[in-house]
Write an enzyme that holds these catalytic residues in place. Sequence first.
Site, short mmCIF file in Angstrom:
data_model
loop_
_atom_site.label_atom_id
_atom_site.label_comp_id
_atom_site.label_asym_id
_atom_site.label_seq_id
_atom_site.Cartn_x
_atom_site.Cartn_y
_atom_site.Cartn_z
N ARG A 67 0.65 -1.31 0.06
CA ARG A 67 -0.20 -0.04 -0.25
C ARG A 67 0.96 1.11 -0.10
O ARG A 67 0.53 2.43 -0.58
CB ARG A 67 -0.70 0.01 1.44
CG ARG A 67 -2.12 0.99 1.51
CD ARG A 67 -2.98 0.97 2.43
NE ARG A 67 -3.74 1.80 2.49
CZ ARG A 67 -4.26 2.73 3.49
NH1 ARG A 67 -3.21 2.61 4.51
NH2 ARG A 67 -5.11 3.64 3.57
N HIS A 71 0.50 4.36 -2.58
CA HIS A 71 0.16 5.98 -2.37
C HIS A 71 1.27 6.70 -2.46
O HIS A 71 1.02 7.99 -2.55
CB HIS A 71 -0.03 5.49 -0.69
CG HIS A 71 -1.61 5.50 -0.37
ND1 HIS A 71 -2.33 6.06 0.85
CD2 HIS A 71 -2.32 4.24 -0.69
CE1 HIS A 71 -3.42 5.33 0.99
NE2 HIS A 71 -3.48 4.53 0.00
N GLY A 77 4.03 10.81 -8.60
CA GLY A 77 4.92 10.01 -9.11
C GLY A 77 5.55 9.03 -7.90
O GLY A 77 5.64 9.44 -6.62
N ASP A 79 8.23 8.79 -5.96
CA ASP A 79 9.51 9.32 -5.48
C ASP A 79 9.70 9.18 -4.18
O ASP A 79 10.55 10.30 -3.55
CB ASP A 79 9.25 10.89 -5.83
CG ASP A 79 8.22 11.46 -5.12
OD1 ASP A 79 7.44 10.82 -4.62
OD2 ASP A 79 7.97 12.72 -5.53
N SER A 81 7.99 10.30 -1.44
CA SER A 81 7.79 11.44 -0.78
C SER A 81 6.86 11.14 0.24
O SER A 81 6.87 11.75 1.29
CB SER A 81 6.88 12.59 -1.78
OG SER A 81 5.69 11.92 -2.31
N ASN A 103 -4.00 9.17 4.50
CA ASN A 103 -2.77 8.38 5.19
C ASN A 103 -2.81 8.76 6.49
O ASN A 103 -2.24 7.43 7.45
CB ASN A 103 -1.44 9.03 4.47
CG ASN A 103 -1.33 8.81 3.10
OD1 ASN A 103 -1.88 7.89 2.38
ND2 ASN A 103 -0.83 9.89 2.37
N HIS A 202 -6.40 -5.79 -2.45
CA HIS A 202 -7.08 -5.76 -1.19
C HIS A 202 -7.56 -7.42 -0.90
O HIS A 202 -8.42 -7.68 0.02
CB HIS A 202 -8.57 -4.92 -1.36
CG HIS A 202 -8.18 -3.51 -1.08
ND1 HIS A 202 -9.41 -2.64 -1.24
CD2 HIS A 202 -7.08 -2.73 -0.99
CE1 HIS A 202 -8.72 -1.23 -1.17
NE2 HIS A 202 -7.52 -1.33 -0.86
N THR A 257 -9.42 -15.38 2.90
CA THR A 257 -7.85 -15.60 2.77
C THR A 257 -7.21 -14.37 3.30
O THR A 257 -6.69 -13.65 2.60
CB THR A 257 -7.20 -16.43 1.81
OG1 THR A 257 -7.63 -15.74 0.72
CG2 THR A 257 -7.86 -17.92 1.76
#
Length: 350
Positions: A67, A71, A77, A79, A81, A103, A202, A257
């Site tokens: 994840r 994100h 992009g 990078d 960050s 987040n 997911h 599962t």
Amino acid sequence: MPSSCSAQFCYKYIFVILLILCASAGCGAQLTPTFYDESCPNATSIVRGVIQEALQTDPRIAASLTRLHFHDCFVNGCDGSILLDNSTSSTSTIDSEKTAFPNNNSVRGFDIVDSIKTALENACPAVVSCADILAIAAEESVALSGGPSWTVLLGRRDSTTANRTAANLAIPAPTLTLDGLKANFLAVGLNTTDLVALSGAHTFGRARCQSFTNRLYNFSGTGSPDPTLNSTYLETLSDICPQNGNSSVLTNLDPVTPDTFDAKYFSNLQVQQGLLQSDQELFSTSGADTIGIVNNFSTNQSAFFESFVESMIKMGNISPLTGTDGEIRLNCRRVNGDSYGSAATLVAEY
């Protein structure tokens, strides 16, 4: 593609085709699977080792690391960050993406990224970027959880800025309609098949009650549950997340599962057991072109794995910094030369 092939051969075949397509289109052409062959030949095995150790005590860390890469790539992009903490120095001010709405108190795994970075710095100082760590960690996390493996394109460099505003806008919310999801993905160059394939991540991990309680008690302001939610599943989720209860309680994204990377996510959608609205929208939106893709992936796990690999490589090519752009951070939480990075305490989602 050959009519019959082993899984590994098929994935490598896809990878070669993607390299040809990317080279002709100019997408991420500077990234290469051999980027660290001379400068840090054991980079991937070092990343794998840290994740394997973490999985012994935290079975959901694989989903969390996958994840993080997602994100990261959706905001300016791939990078690195998302890894930057809030900080202020004489040269820059970082408003961390970690505190953006999608987040905050949600993304996790930063301590594992720190451990990976420390191990890599010990082996190959100032060589492997934090952005590449996220790309490698995502692939290893999927593979270690029973999913496909693939050859990761490398050579990304790290940003010296974060973009909290973009994170609030670009990262798909769990309450988005199908049209909203498509718009978010299209904005970063990803199509409908990419949307369905990447949503398949997911198939492992957890989500907080906060992410889906609107579906249980007051869907779209109706005062009633989401009609696309299986009634038995609704009862189960209501027990886990009672109305006005603790919104930080976690439940499995895949009730069948929960820690295995497989195609069960798609069969869950077929019986109206997608946890998030953004999950179930892929199958329950009337006349949607995503329904056929869900049906295909549900019955053909190999097709899902192949599409997931293709979409992950494509996603990993979103606007990478290469060459002399950006830097190779020595600490993933702060830009080089900034001694004022402050680690935030985050509550885990998955």
